[in-house]
Design a protein around this motif. Sequence first.
Motif, PDB file in Angstrom:
ATOM      1  N   PRO A   4       0.814  -1.203   0.000  1.00  0.00           N
ATOM      2  CA  PRO A   4       0.000   0.000   0.000  1.00  0.00           C
ATOM      3  C   PRO A   4       0.845   1.250   0.000  1.00  0.00           C
ATOM      4  N   VAL A   5       0.299   2.285  -0.589  1.00  0.00           N
ATOM      5  CA  VAL A   5       1.004   3.565  -0.593  1.00  0.00           C
ATOM      6  C   VAL A   5       0.867   4.195   0.764  1.00  0.00           C
ATOM      7  N   PRO A   6       1.751   5.153   1.120  1.00  0.00           N
ATOM      8  CA  PRO A   6       1.625   5.819   2.390  1.00  0.00           C
ATOM      9  C   PRO A   6       0.261   6.459   2.549  1.00  0.00           C
ATOM     10  N   GLY A   7      -0.136   6.635   3.824  1.00  0.00           N
ATOM     11  CA  GLY A   7      -1.469   7.129   4.124  1.00  0.00           C
ATOM     12  C   GLY A   7      -1.641   8.600   3.833  1.00  0.00           C
ATOM     13  N   ALA A   8      -2.659   9.131   4.448  1.00  0.00           N
ATOM     14  CA  ALA A   8      -3.078  10.483   4.115  1.00  0.00           C
ATOM     15  C   ALA A   8      -1.995  11.509   4.383  1.00  0.00           C
ATOM     16  N   GLY A   9      -1.107  11.209   5.278  1.00  0.00           N
ATOM     17  CA  GLY A   9      -0.070  12.173   5.624  1.00  0.00           C
ATOM     18  C   GLY A   9       1.000  12.308   4.575  1.00  0.00           C
ATOM     19  N   GLN A  10       1.057  11.378   3.586  1.00  0.00           N
ATOM     20  CA  GLN A  10       2.043  11.390   2.520  1.00  0.00           C
ATOM     21  C   GLN A  10       3.467  11.277   3.040  1.00  0.00           C
ATOM     22  N   VAL A  11       3.646  10.866   4.294  1.00  0.00           N
ATOM     23  CA  VAL A  11       4.975  10.751   4.884  1.00  0.00           C
ATOM     24  C   VAL A  11       5.138   9.340   5.433  1.00  0.00           C
ATOM     25  N   SER A  12       6.224   8.664   5.077  1.00  0.00           N
ATOM     26  CA  SER A  12       6.444   7.304   5.559  1.00  0.00           C
ATOM     27  C   SER A  12       7.018   7.326   6.971  1.00  0.00           C
ATOM     28  N   LEU A  13       6.840   6.215   7.676  1.00  0.00           N
ATOM     29  CA  LEU A  13       7.398   6.098   9.020  1.00  0.00           C
ATOM     30  C   LEU A  13       8.905   5.889   8.942  1.00  0.00           C
ATOM     31  N   ARG A 147       6.333  12.453  20.476  1.00  0.00           N
ATOM     32  CA  ARG A 147       7.688  12.956  20.231  1.00  0.00           C
ATOM     33  C   ARG A 147       8.432  12.126  19.195  1.00  0.00           C
ATOM     34  N   GLY A 148       8.136  10.817  19.092  1.00  0.00           N
ATOM     35  CA  GLY A 148       8.778  10.029  18.051  1.00  0.00           C
ATOM     36  C   GLY A 148       9.077   8.623  18.490  1.00  0.00           C
ATOM     37  N   VAL A 149       9.151   7.698  17.509  1.00  0.00           N
ATOM     38  CA  VAL A 149       9.372   6.289  17.814  1.00  0.00           C
ATOM     39  C   VAL A 149      10.745   6.054  18.409  1.00  0.00           C
ATOM     40  N   SER A 150      11.763   6.797  17.942  1.00  0.00           N
ATOM     41  CA  SER A 150      13.098   6.595  18.484  1.00  0.00           C
ATOM     42  C   SER A 150      13.139   6.936  19.968  1.00  0.00           C
ATOM     43  N   GLU A 151      12.531   8.097  20.317  1.00  0.00           N
ATOM     44  CA  GLU A 151      12.493   8.498  21.722  1.00  0.00           C
ATOM     45  C   GLU A 151      11.689   7.506  22.554  1.00  0.00           C
ATOM     46  N   SER A 152      10.549   7.049  21.995  1.00  0.00           N
ATOM     47  CA  SER A 152       9.684   6.126  22.721  1.00  0.00           C
ATOM     48  C   SER A 152      10.363   4.790  22.951  1.00  0.00           C
ATOM     49  N   VAL A 153      11.027   4.253  21.918  1.00  0.00           N
ATOM     50  CA  VAL A 153      11.685   2.958  22.050  1.00  0.00           C
ATOM     51  C   VAL A 153      12.868   3.051  23.001  1.00  0.00           C
ATOM     52  N   LYS A 154      13.616   4.168  22.962  1.00  0.00           N
ATOM     53  CA  LYS A 154      14.740   4.336  23.887  1.00  0.00           C
ATOM     54  C   LYS A 154      14.243   4.436  25.333  1.00  0.00           C
ATOM     55  N   THR A 155      13.116   5.106  25.526  1.00  0.00           N
ATOM     56  CA  THR A 155      12.512   5.138  26.856  1.00  0.00           C
ATOM     57  C   THR A 155      12.111   3.743  27.277  1.00  0.00           C
ATOM     58  N   ASN A 156      11.572   2.972  26.319  1.00  0.00           N
ATOM     59  CA  ASN A 156      11.194   1.590  26.585  1.00  0.00           C
ATOM     60  C   ASN A 156      12.389   0.757  27.044  1.00  0.00           C
ATOM     61  N   ARG A 331       7.585  15.475  13.226  1.00  0.00           N
ATOM     62  CA  ARG A 331       7.935  14.394  14.148  1.00  0.00           C
ATOM     63  C   ARG A 331       7.900  13.030  13.490  1.00  0.00           C
ATOM     64  N   ARG A 332       7.189  12.920  12.335  1.00  0.00           N
ATOM     65  CA  ARG A 332       7.007  11.653  11.620  1.00  0.00           C
ATOM     66  C   ARG A 332       6.385  10.596  12.538  1.00  0.00           C
ATOM     67  N   THR A 333       5.366  10.993  13.248  1.00  0.00           N
ATOM     68  CA  THR A 333       4.602  10.092  14.110  1.00  0.00           C
ATOM     69  C   THR A 333       3.119  10.241  13.767  1.00  0.00           C
ATOM     70  N   PRO A 334       2.316   9.164  13.950  1.00  0.00           N
ATOM     71  CA  PRO A 334       0.892   9.183  13.574  1.00  0.00           C
ATOM     72  C   PRO A 334       0.041   9.929  14.597  1.00  0.00           C
ATOM     73  N   VAL A 335       0.022  11.241  14.508  1.00  0.00           N
ATOM     74  CA  VAL A 335      -0.553  12.075  15.558  1.00  0.00           C
ATOM     75  C   VAL A 335      -2.053  11.858  15.723  1.00  0.00           C
ATOM     76  N   ILE A 336      -2.800  11.690  14.632  1.00  0.00           N
ATOM     77  CA  ILE A 336      -4.247  11.478  14.747  1.00  0.00           C
ATOM     78  C   ILE A 336      -4.533  10.139  15.419  1.00  0.00           C
ATOM     79  N   GLY A 337      -3.755   9.124  15.089  1.00  0.00           N
ATOM     80  CA  GLY A 337      -3.905   7.825  15.732  1.00  0.00           C
ATOM     81  C   GLY A 337      -3.629   7.899  17.228  1.00  0.00           C
ATOM     82  N   ILE A 338      -2.662   8.714  17.614  1.00  0.00           N
ATOM     83  CA  ILE A 338      -2.321   8.877  19.029  1.00  0.00           C
ATOM     84  C   ILE A 338      -3.474   9.533  19.789  1.00  0.00           C
ATOM     85  N   VAL A 339      -4.055  10.580  19.223  1.00  0.00           N
ATOM     86  CA  VAL A 339      -5.166  11.277  19.871  1.00  0.00           C
ATOM     87  C   VAL A 339      -6.379  10.358  20.005  1.00  0.00           C
TER      88      VAL A 339
END
Length: 450
Positions: A4-13, A147-156, A331-339
Amino acid sequence: MTAPVPGAGQVSLKRAIGPKLLILFIIGDILGTGVYALTGTVAGKVGGALWLPFLIGFFIALLTAMSYVELVTKYPRAAGAALYTQLAFKKPFFTFMVAFTVMSSGLTSASAAARAIGGDYLEAFFTLPSVVVGIVFIVAVAALNYRGVSESVKTNIVFTLIELTGLLVIVLIGVYAVFTGAGEPSRLTQIHAEQAGGLMYALLGSTALAFFAFVGFEDSVNMAEETKDPSRNFPRAIFLGVAITSTVYILVAITSSLLVAPGVLEQSSGPLLEVVKAGGLSFPPQLFAAIAIFAVANSALINMMMASRLVYGLANERVVPRGLGWVDPRRRTPVIGIVFTTALAIALISTGEIAGLGDTTAFLLLCVFTVVNVAVLVLRKDRVEHAHYQTPTALPVIGAVLAFVLASPLTGRPAEVYIRAGVLLAIGLALWVINWLVVRRQTATAAPGE
């Protein structure tokens, strides 16, 4: 099926997760609320043989993990079980309901963790309403997720090391108890077979609840688009993650039963704190309580990450409106999904208890695991160009049967669990109808100009 093509944001993860990060991510995802908060509830169902439900749960989790590894290495894209369901059965409605079930399981798991934050572990320091603590915490998780997957995973990773340290403390307490002759070894073989239904009922009910401690490895497949070389890195990471956590769980269960009676464990929302107090080692209970809070917090962080990425993946597959897949270009994070997922989690925290939310998580995922184990067999006819892992055919069959049995009423699961799951799925059904009407209207509007 083409990618599939990238979603509505037109930006890949962003592919920010390497093999070491992935292993720690999976270990951190599996460890957490299940063993820290619900060990006592499991003990109340099975008795002193607390280790047995965790051993059976490991076997069932491993079977399904093999199916997930085959599918994620074959189709290394976000959306996980929903993607596999669509590829196998090509029924958009069924795909959506499976996807919503997975997302709901992540939210109930994160909500159980958020409620556990304000339980006996926090009370080692001070007392606040658990609902208030849970809501404040889940909002903080959303901010970190944004804030971003890198920050989140490092916190993890930091949280994973902390929570693993806490469980190793329990194991060391168990070793000390064995060498000093402390505890009651006879409890390790006691099962509450005198309850209605006998031995089988006790094992099924306790295993169904203990299975909550093993959920997590399936979350990682939703991070496939953010993982470097997923076809190579996922098999080792998932198998190592399940094996390491299962070994720790069984040792913790043995120690807990050895030192603390099942009835005492059952009455506590911080059962491992009871083990520390009874262990005979000079380990500060407040320090362990702090470790437990980090462990439970980590479970919520990872589950909320998974849920938001699943919404993004579904938007890419156009199962839900593409707007839900919008990615913040900075930030390249799925902000609408997060909300969206944070709002649902707040509702669950406000209406559920720890044990009920945990049991709901296990039930929802056992239903999904049944579907995934069938899907891996259906998709054997679909060939891909790259090499991928393939599990022996008999194992998904066994995995599907066992997952189905543990999801059934044979486990003696409370009615409230089925009601809560039913309400969540009804919400999913309503969203599906709304999405269908929107798509239908867009099609009708576009038709005159075609």
